[in-house]
Write a protein that holds these residues in place. Sequence first.
Motif, PDB file in Angstrom:
ATOM      1  N   TRP A  23      -0.718  -6.387 -10.443  1.00 58.66           N
ATOM      2  CA  TRP A  23       0.584  -5.709 -10.407  1.00 58.66           C
ATOM      3  C   TRP A  23       1.122  -5.450 -11.811  1.00 58.66           C
ATOM      4  O   TRP A  23       1.842  -4.482 -12.035  1.00 58.66           O
ATOM      5  N   LYS A  24       0.769  -6.325 -12.739  1.00 59.58           N
ATOM      6  CA  LYS A  24       1.231  -6.125 -14.117  1.00 59.58           C
ATOM      7  C   LYS A  24       0.685  -4.811 -14.652  1.00 59.58           C
ATOM      8  O   LYS A  24       1.432  -3.986 -15.162  1.00 59.58           O
ATOM      9  N   LEU A  59      -0.590  -2.287 -12.972  1.00 62.17           N
ATOM     10  CA  LEU A  59      -0.127  -1.155 -12.176  1.00 62.17           C
ATOM     11  C   LEU A  59       1.310  -0.771 -12.533  1.00 62.17           C
ATOM     12  O   LEU A  59       1.599   0.397 -12.810  1.00 62.17           O
ATOM     13  N   THR A  60       2.203  -1.768 -12.541  1.00 58.77           N
ATOM     14  CA  THR A  60       3.614  -1.440 -12.760  1.00 58.77           C
ATOM     15  C   THR A  60       3.875  -0.955 -14.183  1.00 58.77           C
ATOM     16  O   THR A  60       4.655  -0.028 -14.383  1.00 58.77           O
ATOM     17  N   ALA A 107      11.932  -7.752  -6.331  1.00 57.71           N
ATOM     18  CA  ALA A 107      10.873  -8.327  -7.179  1.00 57.71           C
ATOM     19  C   ALA A 107      11.444  -9.397  -8.106  1.00 57.71           C
ATOM     20  O   ALA A 107      10.874 -10.471  -8.264  1.00 57.71           O
ATOM     21  N   THR A 127      -3.371 -11.718  -8.453  1.00 60.42           N
ATOM     22  CA  THR A 127      -2.654 -10.638  -7.766  1.00 60.42           C
ATOM     23  C   THR A 127      -1.538 -10.114  -8.654  1.00 60.42           C
ATOM     24  O   THR A 127      -1.351  -8.908  -8.804  1.00 60.42           O
ATOM     25  N   LEU A 128      -0.820 -11.053  -9.265  1.00 59.02           N
ATOM     26  CA  LEU A 128       0.289 -10.654 -10.135  1.00 59.02           C
ATOM     27  C   LEU A 128      -0.239  -9.884 -11.345  1.00 59.02           C
ATOM     28  O   LEU A 128       0.390  -8.941 -11.817  1.00 59.02           O
TER      29      LEU A 128
END
Lengths: 202, 163
Positions: free
Chosen positions: B70-71, B73-74, A14, B66-67
């Motif tokens: 992910w922000k 979620l992560t 990543a 999309t990112l």
Amino acid sequence: MAASVILLLLGIWAVGAITEGFKVITSEQARRLEISRKQPAVPDMRLIDQAGQMFRFGEWVKEKNKFLIVDFIYTNCQSLCRALGTEFQQLQRNVVERGLQDRVQLLSVSFDPVHDSHAVLRQYADRLQATPDIWTFATVGKASDLDALLRTFGVTVIPDRQGGFQHNAALVWVAPSGKLVRVTDYDASDHLSMLDELAGSN
Amino acid sequence: MALHMLLQFPLILLAGWLLAKGVPEQARSMAQTWNHAGIAGLLVVAMVLIFWMIPRALDLVLIDRTLEFWKFLTLALAGAALELSWQPAGMIVRGFFLGNMLPMMMVAGWLYVEAPVRLCNSYLSNDQLRTGSGLLALAIAGSMVWLHAFFMPSVREADGETL
């Protein structure tokens, strides 16, 4: 143990992806890398120069058949654009000294079309003692075209809440074919050697 | 930028942490089979935080949907992993984790404060300065809390920790 290794690899992947393979940490570096890699074409939208003439950007570059050096400014700017202006003044002088008038064109594009009408741009050009044949000032014909233009060149402009803007400043080099090929810092020391290279390749 | 990094990020982490509190005991012990001494979990936290301290990630997430997904979620995952791993991790694993994360936050904060240019194209320079100072303050406060917990046995006993 196995879980940790897999997680570690995922993490490295990543970070590698967001840094373009550990080459960049900021989006400014990323845009420079992307432009030199992908070499996108100049968008063919209408611009207005300081004389009030409309022209199509893409066509104009091909017609001129010169190397084009572009920067993005707004005339009310007190900080970065001044440095850009000084750099362009020097470039203009060097272009004349090296007799590169037919090979190199300078272009300053305003991203503040609301304030920077062609009359304002002409005043600004006069103040900077720009020679119209070498150094063109322009802004977008339609304000709605601005986003696409800035996106292609990777310029981000944000209002600074004091009536001005903050923007990333750099010089973008466009080949006579109309492709963006390189981005350099406004205070980079290698502009002269790049001009010499052009002069030498005659 | 300061609100993004120093308020929204911690809030998402907290949300993940609170969600993990609801994990039933059975699932918790199942998680322990791959999360020995909380090492895998804290590794997740470390990597997620490293990723979101990279200036380009902060810039890109503003324009990339999309990112952004992910922000959330992560970071929520990292919050949950922290909750599930903190108790199982002993003093040594915790020390290793904090000993890496806190200096890294200080370096990132110092970078944001001292950089002669804007590191994020989408944020103003005074915002960058605020964020850097905030990261530094957070890292220093974290270090003090940690040192206090380490050297004050009474606090350790109160937490019911074992070395």
